[in-house]
Scaffold this active site. Structure first.
Site, PDB file in Angstrom:
ATOM      1  CB  ILE A   1      64.581  50.054  67.479  1.00  0.00           C
ATOM      2  CG1 ILE A   1      65.836  49.721  66.653  1.00  0.00           C
ATOM      3  CG2 ILE A   1      64.687  49.542  68.918  1.00  0.00           C
ATOM      4  CD1 ILE A   1      67.051  50.529  67.026  1.00  0.00           C
TER       5      ILE A   1
ATOM      6  N   GLY B   1      63.801  52.015  78.799  1.00  0.00           N
ATOM      7  CA  GLY B   1      63.826  52.561  77.444  1.00  0.00           C
ATOM      8  C   GLY B   1      64.078  51.531  76.367  1.00  0.00           C
TER       9      GLY B   1
ATOM     10  CG  ASP C   1      69.400  48.089  77.826  1.00  0.00           C
ATOM     11  OD1 ASP C   1      69.564  47.062  77.140  1.00  0.00           O
ATOM     12  OD2 ASP C   1      70.036  48.311  78.874  1.00  0.00           O
TER      13      ASP C   1
ATOM     14  CB  THR D   1      68.639  61.551  73.040  1.00  0.00           C
ATOM     15  OG1 THR D   1      67.920  60.479  72.417  1.00  0.00           O
ATOM     16  CG2 THR D   1      69.807  61.980  72.165  1.00  0.00           C
ATOM     17  N   GLY D   2      67.824  59.648  75.890  1.00  0.00           N
ATOM     18  CA  GLY D   2      66.738  59.350  76.820  1.00  0.00           C
ATOM     19  C   GLY D   2      67.199  59.616  78.248  1.00  0.00           C
TER      20      GLY D   2
ATOM     21  CE1 TYR E   1      72.362  55.744  81.003  1.00  0.00           C
ATOM     22  CE2 TYR E   1      74.046  55.616  79.325  1.00  0.00           C
ATOM     23  CZ  TYR E   1      73.384  55.063  80.396  1.00  0.00           C
ATOM     24  OH  TYR E   1      73.750  53.826  80.871  1.00  0.00           O
TER      25      TYR E   1
END
Length: 173
Positions: free
Chosen positions: A13, A34, A36, A120-121, A123
């Site tokens: 991304i 991840g 972030d 979906t990682g 969390y």
């Protein structure tokens, strides 16, 4: 339903040539792992400085900052829900992440935007449940907001990519 305005790709991304990318952030907005962490590293230390001044972000909401060293001019930070088994309002909070992120995009004249698979990682939100929620919410939003021309779902791993492709096929059916 998805038409040509929503695409699903596998990739990074932080390298997307869009007006804005969405960060699957934690509530502090101060970086993490991840997506972030990758966004904070790619944007440079200026992003952390600006995020500190925002004072955090509640789950289901979104905030916007400049993209700094990213190809994208903007970063929209949204805090997805931590999966608790599905009975704690996780679906609606996830929908809210997409809605509020797209709302900020419209307010800032953003025409192209890239999303990761929010929550979906780390969390733990099941990707096969999250994908139709994400794509459905984006498709609904785009029916009443023609200023956004393209939304790209950027999937990091192959399993996530496959889940989003399957969800897109089911929504188009």
């Amino acid at each position: 339903m998805l038409g040509t305005s929503i695409e699903v790709v596998q990739g990074d991304i932080t390298r997307q040539g869009v007006d804005a990318i969405v960060n699957a952030a934690n509530s502090s907005l101060l970086g993490g792992g991840g997506v972030d962490g990758a966004i904070h590293r790619a944007a440079g230390p200026e992003l952390l400085e600006v995020c500190r001044a925002l004072g955090g972000c509640p789950t289901g909401e979104a905030r916007i900052t400049p993209g700094f060293r990213l190809p994208a001019k903007w970063v929209i930070h949204t805090v997805g829900p931590v999966w608790q088994g599905g009975g704690a309002g996780e679906d609606e909070l996830l929908r809210s992440c997409y809605r509020r992120s797209l709302g900020l995009a419209v307010a800032h004249g953003i025409r192209t935007i890239a999303f990761p698979s929010i929550s979906t990682g780390a969390y733990g939100f099941p990707v096969r449940r999250a994908a139709p929620i994400a794509l459905g919410e984006i498709a609904r939003f785009l029916t009443s907001h023609a200023t956004i021309h393209r939304v790209t779902m950027v999937c990091h791993g192959l399993d996530t990519y496959r889940a989003y492709l399957q969800a897109a096929e089911e929504l188009d059916a």
